[in-house]
Design a protein around this motif. Structure first.
Motif, PDB file in Angstrom:
ATOM      1  N   THR A   1       0.803  -1.220   0.000  1.00 60.93           N
ATOM      2  CA  THR A   1       0.000   0.000   0.000  1.00 60.93           C
ATOM      3  C   THR A   1       0.839   1.275   0.000  1.00 60.93           C
ATOM      4  OG1 THR A   1      -0.252  -0.131   2.391  1.00 60.93           O
ATOM      5  CG2 THR A   1      -1.981  -1.133   1.049  1.00 60.93           C
ATOM      6  N   ASP A   2       1.628   1.507   1.046  1.00 55.76           N
ATOM      7  CA  ASP A   2       2.175   2.852   1.200  1.00 55.76           C
ATOM      8  C   ASP A   2       3.580   2.941   1.787  1.00 55.76           C
ATOM      9  OD1 ASP A   2       1.189   1.815   3.599  1.00 55.76           O
ATOM     10  OD2 ASP A   2       0.955   3.802   4.441  1.00 55.76           O
ATOM     11  N   LEU A   3       4.180   1.845   2.175  1.00 48.86           N
ATOM     12  CA  LEU A   3       5.503   1.953   2.798  1.00 48.86           C
ATOM     13  C   LEU A   3       6.583   1.526   1.815  1.00 48.86           C
ATOM     14  CD1 LEU A   3       4.805   0.533   6.398  1.00 48.86           C
ATOM     15  CD2 LEU A   3       5.086   2.936   5.732  1.00 48.86           C
ATOM     16  N   ALA A   4       7.455   2.476   1.463  1.00 49.68           N
ATOM     17  CA  ALA A   4       8.549   2.147   0.544  1.00 49.68           C
ATOM     18  C   ALA A   4       9.758   1.695   1.345  1.00 49.68           C
ATOM     19  CB  ALA A   4       8.899   3.374  -0.294  1.00 49.68           C
ATOM     20  N   GLY A   5      10.462   0.717   0.836  1.00 51.76           N
ATOM     21  CA  GLY A   5      11.669   0.293   1.528  1.00 51.76           C
ATOM     22  C   GLY A   5      12.100  -1.103   1.131  1.00 51.76           C
TER      23      GLY A   5
ATOM     24  N   ILE B   1      13.287  -7.741  -1.616  1.00 56.27           N
ATOM     25  CA  ILE B   1      12.488  -6.952  -2.562  1.00 56.27           C
ATOM     26  C   ILE B   1      12.514  -5.502  -2.091  1.00 56.27           C
ATOM     27  CG2 ILE B   1      10.919  -8.733  -3.416  1.00 56.27           C
ATOM     28  CD1 ILE B   1       8.899  -7.822  -1.265  1.00 56.27           C
ATOM     29  N   ARG B   2      12.234  -4.602  -3.019  1.00 54.93           N
ATOM     30  CA  ARG B   2      12.055  -3.212  -2.614  1.00 54.93           C
ATOM     31  C   ARG B   2      10.679  -2.752  -3.046  1.00 54.93           C
ATOM     32  NH1 ARG B   2      17.335  -0.161  -4.734  1.00 54.93           N
ATOM     33  NH2 ARG B   2      16.283  -0.849  -6.624  1.00 54.93           N
ATOM     34  N   THR B   3       9.982  -2.094  -2.153  1.00 55.34           N
ATOM     35  CA  THR B   3       8.726  -1.449  -2.531  1.00 55.34           C
ATOM     36  C   THR B   3       9.092  -0.015  -2.881  1.00 55.34           C
ATOM     37  OG1 THR B   3       8.330  -1.029  -0.173  1.00 55.34           O
ATOM     38  CG2 THR B   3       7.277  -2.948  -1.131  1.00 55.34           C
ATOM     39  N   VAL B   4       8.618   0.419  -4.035  1.00 56.12           N
ATOM     40  CA  VAL B   4       9.086   1.716  -4.553  1.00 56.12           C
ATOM     41  C   VAL B   4       7.909   2.594  -4.964  1.00 56.12           C
ATOM     42  CG1 VAL B   4      11.306   0.832  -5.328  1.00 56.12           C
ATOM     43  CG2 VAL B   4       9.354   0.734  -6.879  1.00 56.12           C
TER      44      VAL B   4
END
Ligand code: C2O
Ligand code: CU
Length: 499
Positions: free
Chosen positions: A472-476, A496-499
């Motif tokens: 949803t909303d947390l990048a990292g 993995i990275r959430t971007v």
């Protein structure tokens, strides 16, 4: 299997090598079910409730008459149960008084990356000045190592759910959890509160795991201080996973609990390293007692689902309501494991000792926020199988051993994707940060127990499981991995990275 592993890989998906305890096993259903203490805040910090936990050793009696040294959160196994409120931030300050570095992960937590328990964000033991820098095949591994104490900031910006917390140190998660570093964390909210589900002492946490015991009462494990991959003879034998012959519920062997003839809410966690269970409720001389599933890993289902068996892979949680009014007072209802044999077929017994008034309910509608995710065009395939890990062997995802220094996939926030998990043997696949929904198994509808928001899915041998994933909303930087902890330690994990 082709690579020479002697561990058991059955079609039912029980993967692992069984250890046999060197002590006489106690008779089942004699020890009372312990209920872990509830963690209490010690103050507030920047508007958040502050909890302080010390990771330390303790000597406890698990097998009657024997002493077992555990590694526990506040010296208990399982650790204290957190009960937190959705939207009310929490800080947990963990101090490490154990002899080795540790890492804490809140499983199922919607947690910012720097508090998530990155496997190399080590917390060194208090006063320890040795160099624990992690070098793998000559490459230094990146993490934020700190001395003694780490504060984990949990926004709790998530719905009510059954979470759990446990160690997550790279290469050492399995032995650290086996020694006791695991506990439950229940998130509550207004929606759940208004339902009228069984509560108070009619809500029971059930943390289920298996262990084997050495002759002196200590936990038996093939390698406690070297990674399994690097111990000659051990890596082959135990690469499929470590199974014990004693089933513990809340840290007690095959316990018994006296219940009223009313509804009970059972918050079940499979906290085992490698063991799968299929839980059923046996009634002497009668058909199995059905139960009502109200929640899964990520909290309440849209509507209750009637179940008679629950297949639970390591890491999975099930929130169920059982109505003990359905059997006469005096009945012993036994939760069994139909995948187990011998001592591992027994789990926990409920003795219905009195009739009682029941004000609880299970409404026909539970939650409005379980609408199906609709995946866009992106399909990512992840194959879980054996493979090379440096110059040893282990487990890989798409042929890659865990590499903390490079991302296997960068995932855009807000996008709903299909992730396709393919397995060789059984692998319970767990994704950090946000829950997913199971779409299909081998192209067919998922199992009845795959319902709701999940963060761990039980992938059977040679199965293809599609899930709809959305961050949803947390990048990292996060990980996903196999939750068979021996597989995880043998590198079946991906960055993995959430971007
Ligand atoms: Cu329950 Cu990555 O863990
Ligand atoms: Cu696995």
């Amino acid at each position: 299997a082709g690579c020479g592993a002697v561990g058991l890989d059955t079609p039912a998906g029980q993967t692992g090598e069984m250890l046999t305890s060197a002590v006489p096993l106690p008779a089942p259903y004699r020890v009372p079910l312990p209920i872990p203490a509830v963690a209490r805040p010690t103050g507030t910090l920047g508007g958040a409730d502050l909890y302080e936990i010390t990771q330390r050793t303790a000597d406890v009696e698990i097998i009657p008459g024997l002493r077992t040294t555990i590694w526990g959160y506040d010296g208990t196994f399982p650790g204290p149960t957190f009960e937190t409120w959705s939207g009310r931030p929490v800080v947990v300050r963990h101090t490490n008084r154990l002899p080795v570095p540790t890492v804490v992960h809140l499983h199922g937590g919607h947690t910012p990356s720097d508090s998530d328990g990155w496997p190399l964000d080590l917390v060194l033991p208090v006063g320890d000045t040795s160099n624990w820098a992690h070098v793998h095949n000559g490459v230094p591994m990146v993490g934020n190592t700190i001395a003694g104490t780490r504060e984990h900031h949990y926004p709790m910006s998530q719905r009510a759910a059954t979470l759990w917390y446990h160690d997550h140190r790279m290469d050492f998660t399995a032995p650290n959890v086996y020694r006791g570093l695991a506990g439950m964390h229940l998130v509550r909210d207004d929606v759940e509160d208004a339902l009228g589900l069984p509560a108070g002492d009619h809500e029971l946490p059930l943390f289920v795991c298996d262990r084997a015991f050495a002759a002196d009462g200590s936990f038996d494990y093939p390698s406690l201080d070297r990674t399994l991959r690097t111990v000659p003879g051990v890596e082959d034998r135990y690469m499929s996973g470590v199974l014990g012959d004693v089933v513990l519920v809340n840290g007690a062997p095959w316990p018994v609990h006296e219940v009223d003839g009313t509804r009970y809410r059972l918050r079940i966690v499979n906290g085992s390293n490698a063991r799968r269970y299929s839980f059923a409720l046996r009634v002497p001389g009668g058909p199995d007692l059905p139960f009502t599933q109200v929640g899964s890993d990520g909290g309440l289902l849209a509507a209750p689902v009637r179940q008679t068996a629950l297949d639970a892979a390591p890491g999975e949680r099930f929130d169920v309501v059982v109505d003990f009014a359905a059997v006469p007072v005096g009945t012993e209802v036994t939760m069994v494991n139909t995948l187990g044999t011998g001592s591992t077929a027994d789990v926990v017994r409920f003795h219905v000792v009195r009739a009682a008034r029941d004000d609880s309910r299970v409404p026909a509608r539970l939650a409005d926020d379980v609408a199906p995710l609709v995946p866009g065009p992106v399909v990512r395939e992840f194959a879980f199988g054996r493979g090379a890990v440096g110059d040893t062997r282990g487990w890989t995802i798409n042929g890659h051993a865990f590499d903390p220094n490079s991302s296997l996939a960068d995932i855009p926030l807000g996008q709903v994707e299909t992730w396709r998990f393919r397995s060789d043997v059984h692998h319970p696949v767990h994704v950090h940060l946000d829950p997913f929904q199971v779409l299909a198994r081998d192209g067919k509808p998922p199992r009845p127990t795959d319902v709701g928001w999940k963060d761990t899915v039980d992938v059977l041998p040679a199965e293809i499981v599609d899930v709809a994933v959305r961050f949803t909303d947390l990048a990292g930087r996060y990980v996903f991995h196999c939750h068979n902890l021996e597989h995880e330690d043998m590198a079946m994990m991906a960055t993995i990275r959430t971007v």
